[in-house]
Write an enzyme that holds these catalytic residues in place. Sequence first.
Site, PDB file in Angstrom:
ATOM      1  N   LEU A 145      50.514  23.709  89.450  1.00  0.00           N
ATOM      2  CA  LEU A 145      51.344  24.648  90.197  1.00  0.00           C
ATOM      3  C   LEU A 145      51.820  23.887  91.434  1.00  0.00           C
ATOM      4  O   LEU A 145      51.013  23.414  92.237  1.00  0.00           O
ATOM      5  CB  LEU A 145      50.522  25.877  90.587  1.00  0.00           C
ATOM      6  CG  LEU A 145      51.260  27.136  91.039  1.00  0.00           C
ATOM      7  CD1 LEU A 145      52.232  27.612  89.977  1.00  0.00           C
ATOM      8  CD2 LEU A 145      50.268  28.251  91.358  1.00  0.00           C
ATOM      9  N   ASP A 146      53.130  23.734  91.573  1.00  0.00           N
ATOM     10  CA  ASP A 146      53.699  22.921  92.657  1.00  0.00           C
ATOM     11  C   ASP A 146      53.198  23.364  94.027  1.00  0.00           C
ATOM     12  O   ASP A 146      52.900  24.540  94.230  1.00  0.00           O
ATOM     13  CB  ASP A 146      55.226  23.001  92.635  1.00  0.00           C
ATOM     14  CG  ASP A 146      55.825  22.247  91.461  1.00  0.00           C
ATOM     15  OD1 ASP A 146      55.115  21.426  90.854  1.00  0.00           O
ATOM     16  OD2 ASP A 146      57.012  22.480  91.153  1.00  0.00           O
ATOM     17  N   PRO A 147      53.136  22.425  94.989  1.00  0.00           N
ATOM     18  CA  PRO A 147      52.734  22.808  96.357  1.00  0.00           C
ATOM     19  C   PRO A 147      53.591  23.925  96.945  1.00  0.00           C
ATOM     20  O   PRO A 147      53.089  24.743  97.721  1.00  0.00           O
ATOM     21  CB  PRO A 147      52.912  21.504  97.143  1.00  0.00           C
ATOM     22  CG  PRO A 147      52.693  20.428  96.134  1.00  0.00           C
ATOM     23  CD  PRO A 147      53.286  20.964  94.858  1.00  0.00           C
ATOM     24  N   LEU A 148      54.877  23.999  96.576  1.00  0.00           N
ATOM     25  CA  LEU A 148      55.747  25.037  97.109  1.00  0.00           C
ATOM     26  C   LEU A 148      55.567  26.376  96.401  1.00  0.00           C
ATOM     27  O   LEU A 148      56.200  27.362  96.781  1.00  0.00           O
ATOM     28  CB  LEU A 148      57.210  24.611  97.013  1.00  0.00           C
ATOM     29  CG  LEU A 148      57.659  23.511  97.984  1.00  0.00           C
ATOM     30  CD1 LEU A 148      59.138  23.218  97.794  1.00  0.00           C
ATOM     31  CD2 LEU A 148      57.391  23.913  99.428  1.00  0.00           C
ATOM     32  N   ALA A 149      54.734  26.406  95.363  1.00  0.00           N
ATOM     33  CA  ALA A 149      54.467  27.653  94.637  1.00  0.00           C
ATOM     34  C   ALA A 149      53.110  28.212  95.033  1.00  0.00           C
ATOM     35  O   ALA A 149      52.198  27.486  95.431  1.00  0.00           O
ATOM     36  CB  ALA A 149      54.505  27.398  93.133  1.00  0.00           C
TER      37      ALA A 149
END
Length: 345
Positions: free
Chosen positions: A60-64
């Site tokens: 899960l991306d850091p921005l998510a």
Amino acid sequence: MQVGQRADLGQRPQRPPRLPRRALHGVILLDKPLGLSSNDALQKVKRLFRAEKAGHTGTLDPLATGLLPLCFGAATKFSQVSLDADKRYTATVKLGVVTTTGDAEGEVVSTRDVTPDMVAPDRVAAACATFTGEIDQIPPMHSALKHEGRALYEYAREGVEIERAARRVTIHGIDILRCEDGVLEVDVRCSKGTYIRTLAQDIGEHLGCGAHLIGLRRTGSGGVTLEGAVTLDELTALDEADRDALLQPADVLLSDWPDVLLNEQDATRFLTGLRRRTKLPDAPQVRVYGPHPAAPADAARRVLLGSAHIQGGELIPTRLLSPAEVQGMVLMCRPARAADPAVAP
């Protein structure tokens, strides 16, 4: 200072002894915070639990933000189930602005006016419908997909464009939650491997104004949702006993599979990898249980043995727990849920 005296001045204080790791078995449903990578979140939670073995169930991306199941011990054997499962997201899309990365981290490439006719409800609904079903997506350059051993985003940072083959994904549904002030928010249900950034860009282009993703929250993975998920801050604030009480059983990752309960004799044989005869119908994947050894004979208690598939009247093991893992599950096993499993004759 006299001869023989120790010169303790300037010495660093001794660290307290490191507590030993523990053989835990179960799953924590983490509500991942913004700005933290999946692996960073995993390592922090692993240290909090002092777990010997742990793994996450997909990046899960850091921005998510949102649902990130973390597996301990025996549960790591089923992490691939969550990796392969359908996902659900709440995506927030900024219309009229295109960036180099397709999200808020990139530089602005172009801006376009968002006219009222572009965001008319029927036109937005039609745009979302266009990308529902089986579609082909070209993975973005700013992704962790590998090319010759390197992530694509590494090439992108060097200004190198790599040719990427389109990938077939399935968008099961897109529900519009709101569309106002140039911001579109949608609920997306999709197959694994779907790039929501690419979907946001494609919807924007279809509307004629362009777009990029400014917010992403995972709300579901397979049969697991954010219900019962806990934040990193909440975990950190708890003592060890209360933290352990939040561990979910390993079979939470298999909750949308049919289940089979074996008697004690068949359970023992199943754990050795032997196929068992059954009158149950064919099924591509089932979760298999044996009787809980600490429960009365008439109690609805069970312990996970592993996974299997049913074909031609046979229960065929797919993924088995070891005797030590089963024993560990017994120690942490909770009472069975209200739904009774199918009993294999």
